[in-house]
Write a protein that holds these residues in place. Sequence first.
Motif, PDB file in Angstrom:
ATOM      1  N   PHE A  66      11.809   9.784  -7.577  1.00  0.00           N
ATOM      2  CA  PHE A  66      11.724   8.415  -8.080  1.00  0.00           C
ATOM      3  C   PHE A  66      11.044   8.475  -9.438  1.00  0.00           C
ATOM      4  O   PHE A  66      10.423   9.480  -9.789  1.00  0.00           O
ATOM      5  CB  PHE A  66      10.955   7.502  -7.112  1.00  0.00           C
ATOM      6  CG  PHE A  66       9.485   7.798  -6.992  1.00  0.00           C
ATOM      7  CD1 PHE A  66       8.542   6.994  -7.615  1.00  0.00           C
ATOM      8  CD2 PHE A  66       9.022   8.877  -6.246  1.00  0.00           C
ATOM      9  CE1 PHE A  66       7.178   7.247  -7.498  1.00  0.00           C
ATOM     10  CE2 PHE A  66       7.666   9.141  -6.113  1.00  0.00           C
ATOM     11  CZ  PHE A  66       6.741   8.326  -6.745  1.00  0.00           C
ATOM     12  N   SER A  67      11.154   7.393 -10.220  1.00  0.00           N
ATOM     13  CA  SER A  67      10.575   7.493 -11.562  1.00  0.00           C
ATOM     14  C   SER A  67      10.189   6.157 -12.189  1.00  0.00           C
ATOM     15  O   SER A  67       9.776   6.140 -13.349  1.00  0.00           O
ATOM     16  CB  SER A  67      11.555   8.223 -12.498  1.00  0.00           C
ATOM     17  OG  SER A  67      12.841   7.634 -12.471  1.00  0.00           O
ATOM     18  N   LEU A  68      10.292   5.059 -11.474  1.00  0.00           N
ATOM     19  CA  LEU A  68       9.979   3.765 -12.081  1.00  0.00           C
ATOM     20  C   LEU A  68       8.690   3.140 -11.571  1.00  0.00           C
ATOM     21  O   LEU A  68       8.242   2.132 -12.104  1.00  0.00           O
ATOM     22  CB  LEU A  68      11.143   2.781 -11.849  1.00  0.00           C
ATOM     23  CG  LEU A  68      12.468   3.161 -12.514  1.00  0.00           C
ATOM     24  CD1 LEU A  68      13.509   2.088 -12.256  1.00  0.00           C
ATOM     25  CD2 LEU A  68      12.288   3.390 -14.008  1.00  0.00           C
ATOM     26  N   ALA A  69       8.083   3.721 -10.547  1.00  0.00           N
ATOM     27  CA  ALA A  69       6.879   3.143  -9.948  1.00  0.00           C
ATOM     28  C   ALA A  69       5.682   4.067 -10.086  1.00  0.00           C
ATOM     29  O   ALA A  69       5.822   5.291 -10.119  1.00  0.00           O
ATOM     30  CB  ALA A  69       7.123   2.840  -8.467  1.00  0.00           C
ATOM     31  N   THR A  70       4.508   3.459 -10.165  1.00  0.00           N
ATOM     32  CA  THR A  70       3.234   4.172 -10.098  1.00  0.00           C
ATOM     33  C   THR A  70       2.440   3.615  -8.929  1.00  0.00           C
ATOM     34  O   THR A  70       2.222   2.398  -8.856  1.00  0.00           O
ATOM     35  CB  THR A  70       2.426   3.990 -11.391  1.00  0.00           C
ATOM     36  OG1 THR A  70       3.123   4.581 -12.489  1.00  0.00           O
ATOM     37  CG2 THR A  70       1.044   4.652 -11.267  1.00  0.00           C
ATOM     38  N   VAL A  71       2.018   4.478  -8.023  1.00  0.00           N
ATOM     39  CA  VAL A  71       1.245   4.071  -6.856  1.00  0.00           C
ATOM     40  C   VAL A  71      -0.210   4.474  -7.072  1.00  0.00           C
ATOM     41  O   VAL A  71      -0.497   5.613  -7.455  1.00  0.00           O
ATOM     42  CB  VAL A  71       1.783   4.730  -5.569  1.00  0.00           C
ATOM     43  CG1 VAL A  71       0.977   4.274  -4.358  1.00  0.00           C
ATOM     44  CG2 VAL A  71       3.265   4.415  -5.375  1.00  0.00           C
ATOM     45  N   TYR A 140     -12.542   6.021   6.215  1.00  0.00           N
ATOM     46  CA  TYR A 140     -12.660   5.512   4.861  1.00  0.00           C
ATOM     47  C   TYR A 140     -12.039   4.120   4.756  1.00  0.00           C
ATOM     48  O   TYR A 140     -11.155   3.751   5.522  1.00  0.00           O
ATOM     49  CB  TYR A 140     -11.957   6.438   3.875  1.00  0.00           C
ATOM     50  CG  TYR A 140     -12.377   7.888   3.962  1.00  0.00           C
ATOM     51  CD1 TYR A 140     -13.713   8.250   4.083  1.00  0.00           C
ATOM     52  CD2 TYR A 140     -11.425   8.914   3.918  1.00  0.00           C
ATOM     53  CE1 TYR A 140     -14.100   9.577   4.149  1.00  0.00           C
ATOM     54  CE2 TYR A 140     -11.800  10.256   3.982  1.00  0.00           C
ATOM     55  CZ  TYR A 140     -13.136  10.578   4.105  1.00  0.00           C
ATOM     56  OH  TYR A 140     -13.512  11.902   4.173  1.00  0.00           O
ATOM     57  N   GLY A 141     -12.461   3.380   3.746  1.00  0.00           N
ATOM     58  CA  GLY A 141     -11.752   2.177   3.356  1.00  0.00           C
ATOM     59  C   GLY A 141     -10.663   2.560   2.364  1.00  0.00           C
ATOM     60  O   GLY A 141     -10.827   3.479   1.559  1.00  0.00           O
ATOM     61  N   LEU A 142      -9.531   1.853   2.402  1.00  0.00           N
ATOM     62  CA  LEU A 142      -8.382   2.196   1.566  1.00  0.00           C
ATOM     63  C   LEU A 142      -7.905   0.964   0.802  1.00  0.00           C
ATOM     64  O   LEU A 142      -7.732  -0.114   1.381  1.00  0.00           O
ATOM     65  CB  LEU A 142      -7.253   2.736   2.447  1.00  0.00           C
ATOM     66  CG  LEU A 142      -5.908   3.005   1.769  1.00  0.00           C
ATOM     67  CD1 LEU A 142      -6.014   4.178   0.799  1.00  0.00           C
ATOM     68  CD2 LEU A 142      -4.830   3.276   2.814  1.00  0.00           C
ATOM     69  N   TYR A 143      -7.700   1.142  -0.487  1.00  0.00           N
ATOM     70  CA  TYR A 143      -7.084   0.123  -1.328  1.00  0.00           C
ATOM     71  C   TYR A 143      -5.797   0.700  -1.901  1.00  0.00           C
ATOM     72  O   TYR A 143      -5.729   1.892  -2.221  1.00  0.00           O
ATOM     73  CB  TYR A 143      -8.005  -0.264  -2.492  1.00  0.00           C
ATOM     74  CG  TYR A 143      -9.370  -0.770  -2.097  1.00  0.00           C
ATOM     75  CD1 TYR A 143      -9.583  -2.120  -1.838  1.00  0.00           C
ATOM     76  CD2 TYR A 143     -10.456   0.103  -1.991  1.00  0.00           C
ATOM     77  CE1 TYR A 143     -10.843  -2.583  -1.482  1.00  0.00           C
ATOM     78  CE2 TYR A 143     -11.717  -0.359  -1.629  1.00  0.00           C
ATOM     79  CZ  TYR A 143     -11.903  -1.700  -1.379  1.00  0.00           C
ATOM     80  OH  TYR A 143     -13.146  -2.157  -1.015  1.00  0.00           O
ATOM     81  N   GLY A 144      -4.768  -0.138  -2.047  1.00  0.00           N
ATOM     82  CA  GLY A 144      -3.506   0.349  -2.582  1.00  0.00           C
ATOM     83  C   GLY A 144      -2.832  -0.670  -3.480  1.00  0.00           C
ATOM     84  O   GLY A 144      -2.968  -1.887  -3.277  1.00  0.00           O
ATOM     85  N   ALA A 145      -2.122  -0.182  -4.490  1.00  0.00           N
ATOM     86  CA  ALA A 145      -1.392  -1.050  -5.409  1.00  0.00           C
ATOM     87  C   ALA A 145      -0.228  -0.271  -6.013  1.00  0.00           C
ATOM     88  O   ALA A 145      -0.254   0.960  -6.073  1.00  0.00           O
ATOM     89  CB  ALA A 145      -2.314  -1.571  -6.519  1.00  0.00           C
ATOM     90  N   VAL A 146       0.793  -1.004  -6.461  1.00  0.00           N
ATOM     91  CA  VAL A 146       1.954  -0.390  -7.108  1.00  0.00           C
ATOM     92  C   VAL A 146       2.267  -1.151  -8.385  1.00  0.00           C
ATOM     93  O   VAL A 146       2.318  -2.392  -8.398  1.00  0.00           O
ATOM     94  CB  VAL A 146       3.196  -0.394  -6.194  1.00  0.00           C
ATOM     95  CG1 VAL A 146       4.363   0.323  -6.877  1.00  0.00           C
ATOM     96  CG2 VAL A 146       2.892   0.264  -4.848  1.00  0.00           C
ATOM     97  N   GLY A 147       2.462  -0.408  -9.463  1.00  0.00           N
ATOM     98  CA  GLY A 147       2.882  -0.981 -10.729  1.00  0.00           C
ATOM     99  C   GLY A 147       4.093  -0.246 -11.252  1.00  0.00           C
ATOM    100  O   GLY A 147       4.718   0.554 -10.541  1.00  0.00           O
ATOM    101  N   LEU A 148       4.438  -0.489 -12.512  1.00  0.00           N
ATOM    102  CA  LEU A 148       5.598   0.142 -13.132  1.00  0.00           C
ATOM    103  C   LEU A 148       5.149   1.324 -13.988  1.00  0.00           C
ATOM    104  O   LEU A 148       4.196   1.220 -14.749  1.00  0.00           O
ATOM    105  CB  LEU A 148       6.367  -0.865 -13.985  1.00  0.00           C
ATOM    106  CG  LEU A 148       6.799  -2.157 -13.277  1.00  0.00           C
ATOM    107  CD1 LEU A 148       7.724  -2.959 -14.175  1.00  0.00           C
ATOM    108  CD2 LEU A 148       7.448  -1.875 -11.934  1.00  0.00           C
ATOM    109  N   PHE A 149       5.868   2.409 -13.872  1.00  0.00           N
ATOM    110  CA  PHE A 149       5.480   3.670 -14.521  1.00  0.00           C
ATOM    111  C   PHE A 149       5.561   3.589 -16.039  1.00  0.00           C
ATOM    112  O   PHE A 149       6.561   3.149 -16.609  1.00  0.00           O
ATOM    113  CB  PHE A 149       6.387   4.788 -14.013  1.00  0.00           C
ATOM    114  CG  PHE A 149       6.157   6.112 -14.685  1.00  0.00           C
ATOM    115  CD1 PHE A 149       4.956   6.788 -14.546  1.00  0.00           C
ATOM    116  CD2 PHE A 149       7.150   6.690 -15.461  1.00  0.00           C
ATOM    117  CE1 PHE A 149       4.739   8.006 -15.159  1.00  0.00           C
ATOM    118  CE2 PHE A 149       6.941   7.919 -16.080  1.00  0.00           C
ATOM    119  CZ  PHE A 149       5.740   8.578 -15.933  1.00  0.00           C
ATOM    120  N   ASP A 150       4.481   4.033 -16.679  1.00  0.00           N
ATOM    121  CA  ASP A 150       4.417   4.178 -18.134  1.00  0.00           C
ATOM    122  C   ASP A 150       3.738   5.522 -18.412  1.00  0.00           C
ATOM    123  O   ASP A 150       2.542   5.678 -18.169  1.00  0.00           O
ATOM    124  CB  ASP A 150       3.612   3.036 -18.744  1.00  0.00           C
ATOM    125  CG  ASP A 150       3.544   3.122 -20.278  1.00  0.00           C
ATOM    126  OD1 ASP A 150       3.832   4.206 -20.835  1.00  0.00           O
ATOM    127  OD2 ASP A 150       3.200   2.104 -20.910  1.00  0.00           O
TER     128      ASP A 150
END
Length: 230
Positions: A66-71, A140-150
């Motif tokens: 894949f190549s359009l997302a950043t996790v 552990y506590g976990l936080y997660g987010a997804v944006g667009l790859f740059d």
Amino acid sequence: MLFLFQDPLGDDHGLAYLYPQAALYREAGEGYADLLAVAGEAREGRLFLKVRLARYPNPLEGPLGFSLATVLLWLDTAEGGEETLLPGLRTPEGQGWEEAFLLTGFGAERRTPKGEKTPVRAFREGEWVVLDTGLPPGRYGLYGAVGLFDPFAPLYLRPSSPEGGPWTLAAPPGSPPVVDLLAEKPSDQVRAYETGVLQPARKGFALRRESLLAFALGGVSLLLAFLLRR
């Protein structure tokens, strides 16, 4: 599996964010930045994190498929910690993070609150993208987010602005540059965007403990039944 946190399908639009208008994004369709689940497994005495996205278009030919997302994944492993997750997004008070992981179609990195970065191993297992945190399993506590790859941005995230553009997200002023947040319900995600505070995912660790307790009690019951029959 140590834990499994699921995220609703089709909620990858922030607070009415508009995606960049470049042909690359229009042709990719929808769902490539839609987080569906984050899981954790213990392997070889270490914590492995697994990420599931709705779709994996790969126009830039990332080696992970894949190549359009950043996790982005953050772990709260101790008391205190860094409370800023991203511009416009933070943790609850006293529940900051100590370890962060950036995952793109081109690899993964471990980040510290001081900005230090180290490459970590990442690979595909079917529809899951997996990374080796190098950390021991823990509650552990976990936080997660997804944006667009740059590839040129410090956190590999395309920026946002009120007006948007061919390569920029259109989002309200002060909004974090991510389109999806790890949250159990859509209302939880909306609240996080509105308040700028993202709650950590912890329930899975507790469920794991309760499951082990139930398993142990079940074993005791079977043993007692066997002894009573004798």
